[in-house]
Design an enzyme around this catalytic site. Structure first.
Site, PDB file in Angstrom:
ATOM      1  N   SER A   1       0.785  -1.236   0.000  1.00  8.31           N
ATOM      2  CA  SER A   1       0.000   0.000   0.000  1.00  8.31           C
ATOM      3  C   SER A   1       0.817   1.288   0.000  1.00  8.31           C
ATOM      4  O   SER A   1       0.390   2.263  -0.608  1.00  8.31           O
ATOM      5  CB  SER A   1      -0.945   0.015   1.203  1.00  8.31           C
ATOM      6  OG  SER A   1      -1.696  -1.170   1.260  1.00  8.31           O
TER       7      SER A   1
ATOM      8  N   HIS B   1     -11.610   6.546  -5.909  1.00  5.44           N
ATOM      9  CA  HIS B   1     -10.268   6.066  -5.554  1.00  5.44           C
ATOM     10  C   HIS B   1     -10.348   4.597  -5.139  1.00  5.44           C
ATOM     11  O   HIS B   1      -9.555   3.771  -5.571  1.00  5.44           O
ATOM     12  CB  HIS B   1      -9.680   6.914  -4.425  1.00  5.44           C
ATOM     13  CG  HIS B   1      -8.493   6.288  -3.759  1.00  5.44           C
ATOM     14  ND1 HIS B   1      -7.275   6.190  -4.377  1.00  5.44           N
ATOM     15  CD2 HIS B   1      -8.362   5.693  -2.547  1.00  5.44           C
ATOM     16  CE1 HIS B   1      -6.428   5.561  -3.566  1.00  5.44           C
ATOM     17  NE2 HIS B   1      -7.058   5.247  -2.451  1.00  5.44           N
ATOM     18  N   SER B   2     -11.308   4.312  -4.259  1.00  9.49           N
ATOM     19  CA  SER B   2     -11.509   2.939  -3.802  1.00  9.49           C
ATOM     20  C   SER B   2     -12.948   2.845  -3.325  1.00  9.49           C
ATOM     21  O   SER B   2     -13.703   3.818  -3.380  1.00  9.49           O
ATOM     22  CB  SER B   2     -10.556   2.605  -2.652  1.00  9.49           C
ATOM     23  OG  SER B   2     -10.982   3.275  -1.470  1.00  9.49           O
TER      24      SER B   2
END
Lengths: 358, 481
Positions: free
Chosen positions: B244, B373-374
């Protein structure tokens, strides 16, 4: 940064500070008849020569390592093994460690030098989030076990804030890496070779105060000393002292003085801080009933706290006194106040007496 | 060593008795003109076709008060300096010409670096565009994989919304970058992803089942269920596991590429990053190390305009990322990321340069992040819906490529509907299987921290097993004991 470091490196050549005698463990000296008298940086240099010679996939790199390094640990390597295997890097610690992780991920032995442990923090993310988790996060599909990060650490008499720190505790909170600190030239050579060849990423802190001052017989051949094995370097019956690196010489002087007062001290060199050898310390404390830990790093949150807690868990009913910690103060490492900051022999001696007489 | 030490330094050294070895050992290598290769030239377009890409609008309107440092003028000065050593400064790194003019290099640009493209919005080839020819077979696999990526994204996203997986990130809008870059590479080129590049894995044969297994963290996940969904990795496919933290893979890419270089491998490293990641220190570390070590890395920066909610005008003041390459001594190109043919051609050429010339290359792709984005993000909170719609409809990379293959006569409506039915079925099937598959055994919680578990982990495993036995109700089911 590099300029300051080079300056300090040169000053290291003249030990103008109070000479700090190193007496290596008697067992080492007695056991080792053959070998060559050498100081700690030379022993490191020997280990690096052997590492590069025995593995064509070994590389040594970092700031200024090409010409031999500010502490001379990499002397002669570039000439012998070529500039493609021993080279300077840009001044960028996160780059050095990140580059090393990539190199190691391809099955190489990546031996990275951070010029001073004080400058390792830009690489903290690469060590903590990348190197330490590389194997785990990939389900063992990838690993960077060939990575060894070398960094000189600790007090040196004139290093001030940024050439003196002992940051080992930060790294001892990180599953996935090992942290190793040698106490003497012979130990440094054998432990460094073990670290380089160990299939896990390792941070290897070298006691820079001892680079030139510690001299002992060191075998010239290729040998390795086991990781995660502590060593009783002085046997005793009244109290156990645990330390690592340069601090052991101070602790040993305290042991000698305590002995004059009739107190028998057992001194243990932990060598590997994680994963550490609890059994050796536990066995000793069960025998002596007392424990003192000493390190240069600030006492609060230092690795001494971890040892103390673990041993209290295991030896609570055998303890005759609270565990004592004699460590650095909770201040930034101070230049002119260094003698006041340090966990000196007499501070340790007092703590030994207080613990024994508790 | 200086290939030709200048007369001025030679004279000085002769005069200087106290010269030392270190001074003499300057390591400077005069390389050939980095702009000499015709491979790097892109196709400049007229402003009529300019992309309405998010940009820092302030810069183009700044009044230029000083004369700019035009490359042509610099070249003239350089030649003038060569003729006379008195006009040049011998400095470590090479000769620098003098100028009597006190002139700053201006921070903004007259015209933004143009964006190389081959196909227009309808999938028609632009007149005069040069590109790498591809076979029908490659084109159809590319299209197949782009559509697969879209279906996977849509269905996995829904699965997250239904609470079946914990998290997801889509690639919508960047399908062409994913698939066309993968198609242009060799399968033994090592890929260091950021996290929005699953298409590279898809291209290389990572199956829908593999993707689903990772997202569900079941026992067949190669990562053993330890990481969040979309953190794929596969040794078999030369695709290093996603982590990440942003940009940490870039200095690692330089190290891996250096290893390839030492082993004289006919392969390169491809490291992906987003626009936000270019602000990280590791971006600098990675590009600088790769340049200095002359490591064969292709850095692909997916500039999609947004880093979660941070618009690129809040990220940097440069003309995007492409201009940063030159400062590191890295050859660079800007490419239309919605144009699969342009991406394919640029990456193919970048790979040739990286491998044959042993150098890093920087490719900036411009394609909008159409998705959030997510699954933890709602991008309508910080950007206008019509902007998202525009990119989704008018500039969709998959539709554009479809237009091209249809005009080639390689694709029909019938084949399209068959493909869609087939892929949808496969994705749903993969999710169902992954969901039913049991979790990894408890032992995998403790393995792989080190090559061998140390004593503290053995103790902790024993203790945990005792606790699980005592309080099974505290723990999720489905984990083999």
């Amino acid at each position: 940064m590099a300029t300051a470091l080079r300056r300090l490196g040169r000053r290291m050549a003249v030990p103008f500070f109070r000479v700090r005698e190193f007496s290596a463990s008697t067992s080492v000296l007695q056991n080792e008849q053959s070998g060559k008298s050498m100081n700690l940086y030379t022993a490191i240099n020997h280990a690096l020569h052997i590492a590069l010679e025995t593995d064509p996939r070994a590389y040594v790199f970092g700031e200024d390592v090409g010409f031999g390094g500010v502490f001379r640990c990499t002397t002669g390597l570039a000439d012998r093994f070529g500039k493609s295997r021993v080279f300077n890097t840009p001044l960028c610690e996160q780059g050095i460690v990140g580059f090393g992780i990539g190199l190691a991920a391809m099955g190489n032995r990546a031996i990275a030098e951070i010029q001073f442990a004080d400058y390792i923090f830009p690489a903290f993310d690469q060590i903590v989030n990348e190197a330490a988790k590389f194997r785990y996060r990939s389900g063992n599909q990838f690993n960077c076990g060939g990575l060894t990060v070398r960094a000189p650490y600790g007090a040196v008499g004139h290093g001030g804030h940024y050439h003196s720190q002992s940051p080992e505790a930060f790294f001892c909170h990180v599953p996935g890496i090992k942290v190793v600190i040698p106490r003497s030239p012979k130990q440094a050579k054998g432990l460094l070779l073990s670290c380089i060849r160990d299939p896990n990423p390792i941070v290897f802190f070298e006691p820079k105060w001892l680079y030139r001052l510690a001299v002992e017989e060191v075998p010239e051949d290729d040998y390795m000393l086991p990781l995660s094995e502590a060593e009783v370097i002085r046997e005793g019956s009244d109290i156990t002292l645990v330390g690592w690196g340069a601090q052991l010489s101070v602790m040993e002087q305290a042991c000698v003085d305590a002995d004059k007062d009739g107190i028998s001290c057992e001194l243990i060199d932990l060598k590997t801080l994680i994963p550490w050898d609890k059994e050796t310390v536990e066995a000793s404390v069960k025998k002596t009933g007392r424990l003192l830990i000493s390190h240069e790093a600030p006492v609060t949150g230092g690795f001494g706290a971890e040892i103390s807690a673990s041993i209290v868990e295991r030896c609570f009913l055998r303890l005759e006194a609270p565990v004592a910690r004699v460590c650095g103060l909770d201040t930034p490492f101070p230049l002119v106040f260094e003698p006041f900051y340090m966990p000196t022999k007499n501070k340790i001696l007092d703590a030994i007496k207080a613990t024994v007489n508790y | 060593m200086w290939s030709a030490r200048s007369k001025a330094i030679g004279d000085y050294v002769k005069r200087c008795v106290c010269s030392n070895g270190r001074f003499m050992a300057g390591l400077v290598d005069h390389r050939s003109n980095p702009f000499g290769s015709s491979l790097a030239s892109g196709v400049a377009e007229t402003s009529r076709h300019a992309l309405p890409f998010p940009c820092n609008m302030a810069a183009p309107f700044l009044v230029r008060r000083f004369e700019s440092t035009l490359a042509g003028k610099q070249l003239e000065l350089l030649h003038a300096g060569d003729a006379d050593d008195d006009q040049a400064l011998d400095f470590p790194g090479g000769k620098v010409t003098y100028t009597p003019e006190m002139k700053f290099i201006w921070e903004n640009y007259v015209k933004r670096v143009p964006c190389y493209r081959v196909l227009d919005e309808n999938g028609d080839q632009i007149m005069g565009s040069n590109f790498k020819e591809m076979s029908k077979e490659v084109a159809l696999k590319m299209y197949n994989d782009m559509v697969t990526l879209q279906f996977m994204d849509t269905i996995f996203y829904e699965a997250q919304r239904q609470g079946r997986i914990s998290f997801y990130m889509t690639t919508i809008g960047e399908e062409a970058i994913n698939i066309a870059s993968a198609a242009a590479l060799n399968d033994d080129d090592l890929v260091l992803p950021q996290y929005r590049e699953p298409g590279v894995l898809l291209w290389r044969g990572f199956t829908l089942q593999d993707f689903a297994n990772q997202c569900f963290g079941n026992k067949d996940d190669g990562g053993k269920g330890r990481q969040m969904p979309v953190h794929y990795g596969s040794k078999k496919h030369n695709y290093l596991t996603v982590s990440s933290p942003i940009a940490t893979q870039l200095p690692q890419a330089a190290g891996i590429a250096y290893s390839l270089k030492m082993d004289k491998q006919d392969a390169c490293v491809v490291a992906f990053i987003g626009d936000g990641g270019t602000s990280e220190g590791d971006f600098h570390a990675g590009l600088n190390f790769a340049a200095v070590m002359e490591a064969p890395v292709i850095f692909i920066c997916r500039n999609n305009g947004w880093a979660i909610s941070t618009h690129i005008s809040e990220q940097f003041r440069s003309d995007g990322i492409v201009v940063k390459g030159q400062a590191y001594g890295i050859r660079s190109i800007r490419v239309d990321g919605s144009d699969a043919l342009a991406v394919y051609t640029a990456i193919h050429t970048a790979r040739e340069m990286a491998v044959s010339e042993q150098r890093p290359v920087l490719v900036e792709t411009l394609a909008y992040r159409i998705g959030h984005h997510s699954t933890s993000d709602d991008s309508t909170k910080y950007r206008p819906l019509d902007e998202i719609e525009y990119w989704k409809m008018a500039r969709n990379p998959v539709n554009r490529f479809r237009g091209w293959i249809e005009k080639k006569g390689w694709w029909s409506e019938k084949e399209e509907s068959e493909l869609r039915i087939s892929i949808k079925k496969q994705v749903l099937q993969a999710i169902q299987v992954a969901e039913r598959t049991e979790k990894p055994p408890i032992a995998e919680l403790f393995s792989d921290v080190y090559d061998q578990p140390p004593d503290n982990l053995r103790e902790q495993e024993t203790e945990l097993r005792e606790t699980i036995n005592k309080y099974p109700q505290d723990y999720p089911s489905g984990f083999p004991f």
